[in-house]
Motif scaffolding. Structure first.
Motif, PDB file in Angstrom:
ATOM      1  N   GLN A 189      15.460  39.201  51.247  1.00  0.00           N
ATOM      2  CA  GLN A 189      14.820  39.389  52.545  1.00  0.00           C
ATOM      3  C   GLN A 189      15.506  38.566  53.625  1.00  0.00           C
ATOM      4  O   GLN A 189      15.745  39.051  54.728  1.00  0.00           O
ATOM      5  N   VAL A 190      15.836  37.332  53.335  1.00  0.00           N
ATOM      6  CA  VAL A 190      16.513  36.476  54.309  1.00  0.00           C
ATOM      7  C   VAL A 190      17.902  37.038  54.603  1.00  0.00           C
ATOM      8  O   VAL A 190      18.338  37.080  55.759  1.00  0.00           O
ATOM      9  N   GLY A 191      18.590  37.477  53.565  1.00  0.00           N
ATOM     10  CA  GLY A 191      19.920  38.052  53.756  1.00  0.00           C
ATOM     11  C   GLY A 191      19.898  39.314  54.594  1.00  0.00           C
ATOM     12  O   GLY A 191      20.746  39.520  55.465  1.00  0.00           O
ATOM     13  N   SER A 192      18.915  40.167  54.363  1.00  0.00           N
ATOM     14  CA  SER A 192      18.849  41.414  55.127  1.00  0.00           C
ATOM     15  C   SER A 192      18.458  41.146  56.573  1.00  0.00           C
ATOM     16  O   SER A 192      18.895  41.855  57.476  1.00  0.00           O
ATOM     17  N   ALA A 193      17.653  40.121  56.817  1.00  0.00           N
ATOM     18  CA  ALA A 193      17.290  39.783  58.196  1.00  0.00           C
ATOM     19  C   ALA A 193      18.532  39.326  58.966  1.00  0.00           C
ATOM     20  O   ALA A 193      18.734  39.709  60.113  1.00  0.00           O
ATOM     21  N   ARG A 224       7.563  41.144  55.650  1.00  0.00           N
ATOM     22  CA  ARG A 224       8.372  40.603  54.553  1.00  0.00           C
ATOM     23  C   ARG A 224       7.837  39.246  54.110  1.00  0.00           C
ATOM     24  O   ARG A 224       7.711  38.974  52.917  1.00  0.00           O
ATOM     25  N   THR A 225       7.527  38.413  55.081  1.00  0.00           N
ATOM     26  CA  THR A 225       7.007  37.086  54.760  1.00  0.00           C
ATOM     27  C   THR A 225       5.664  37.180  54.055  1.00  0.00           C
ATOM     28  O   THR A 225       5.414  36.479  53.076  1.00  0.00           O
ATOM     29  N   SER A 253      10.024  41.889  64.708  1.00  0.00           N
ATOM     30  CA  SER A 253       9.137  40.775  64.388  1.00  0.00           C
ATOM     31  C   SER A 253       8.067  41.199  63.381  1.00  0.00           C
ATOM     32  O   SER A 253       7.750  40.453  62.456  1.00  0.00           O
ATOM     33  N   SER A 254       7.516  42.392  63.562  1.00  0.00           N
ATOM     34  CA  SER A 254       6.483  42.853  62.628  1.00  0.00           C
ATOM     35  C   SER A 254       7.066  43.104  61.241  1.00  0.00           C
ATOM     36  O   SER A 254       6.397  42.866  60.242  1.00  0.00           O
ATOM     37  N   VAL A 255       8.307  43.564  61.182  1.00  0.00           N
ATOM     38  CA  VAL A 255       8.965  43.756  59.882  1.00  0.00           C
ATOM     39  C   VAL A 255       9.174  42.405  59.203  1.00  0.00           C
ATOM     40  O   VAL A 255       8.922  42.254  58.007  1.00  0.00           O
ATOM     41  N   GLN A 294      24.256  43.216  62.812  1.00  0.00           N
ATOM     42  CA  GLN A 294      24.513  44.608  63.168  1.00  0.00           C
ATOM     43  C   GLN A 294      24.103  44.898  64.608  1.00  0.00           C
ATOM     44  O   GLN A 294      24.799  45.619  65.323  1.00  0.00           O
ATOM     45  N   GLN A 295      22.997  44.332  65.058  1.00  0.00           N
ATOM     46  CA  GLN A 295      22.552  44.549  66.430  1.00  0.00           C
ATOM     47  C   GLN A 295      23.535  43.915  67.410  1.00  0.00           C
ATOM     48  O   GLN A 295      23.858  44.507  68.444  1.00  0.00           O
TER      49      GLN A 295
END
Length: 133
Positions: A82-86, A27-28, A21-23, A92-93
């Motif tokens: 950023q949206v794509g990596s999120a 980013r935002t 969440s902090s990451v 992955q998780q």
């Protein structure tokens, strides 16, 4: 063949939902700063050109348009990445969780049943691979 499914016992770093969440917040926040910097820069340039003496609106629009188009492109690319990596991190998780569950379930089976499941799985994957090629 059963040895192929032994779970990895090495410790792996874990991320907590709070860290994720902090990451995302970081980013935002940076995306917001970049967007606002571009908009403010374009406004300052437009005001400067008007104050300096550029009275023809088409000239001012042309110069400001150069800055706004570049800013828009960069901000859009940044936020898109950023949206794509999120989304990728979430996928992955989920994959890791599914692998852990599978390893635990296979470990609970008797060896002969586990080997049968693995043979069926590999046959299924091989069949899918042949269909795709």
């Amino acid at each position: 063949m059963v040895d192929d499914i032994t779970p990895n016992t090495k410790s792996t770093p874990k991320t907590s939902p709070q860290t994720d969440s902090s990451v995302d917040q970081m980013r935002t926040r940076y995306g917001y700063y970049i967007a606002m910097t571009g908009i403010i820069l374009s406004a300052v340039i437009a005001l400067f050109l008007v104050v300096v003496g550029w009275k023809v609106s088409s000239d001012v629009v042309a110069v400001v348009g150069v800055f706004t188009s570049v800013t828009g492109t960069l901000v859009g690319a940044f936020l898109g990445v950023q949206v794509g990596s999120a989304g990728k991190e979430a996928d992955q998780q989920e994959r890791k969780n599914a692998q852990k569950l599978t390893a635990r379930a296979m470990g609970a089976l008797e060896p002969d049943k586990a080997e049968k499941v693995l043979k069926e799985h590999y046959a299924l994957i091989e069949g899918q691979h042949k269909q795709n090629h």
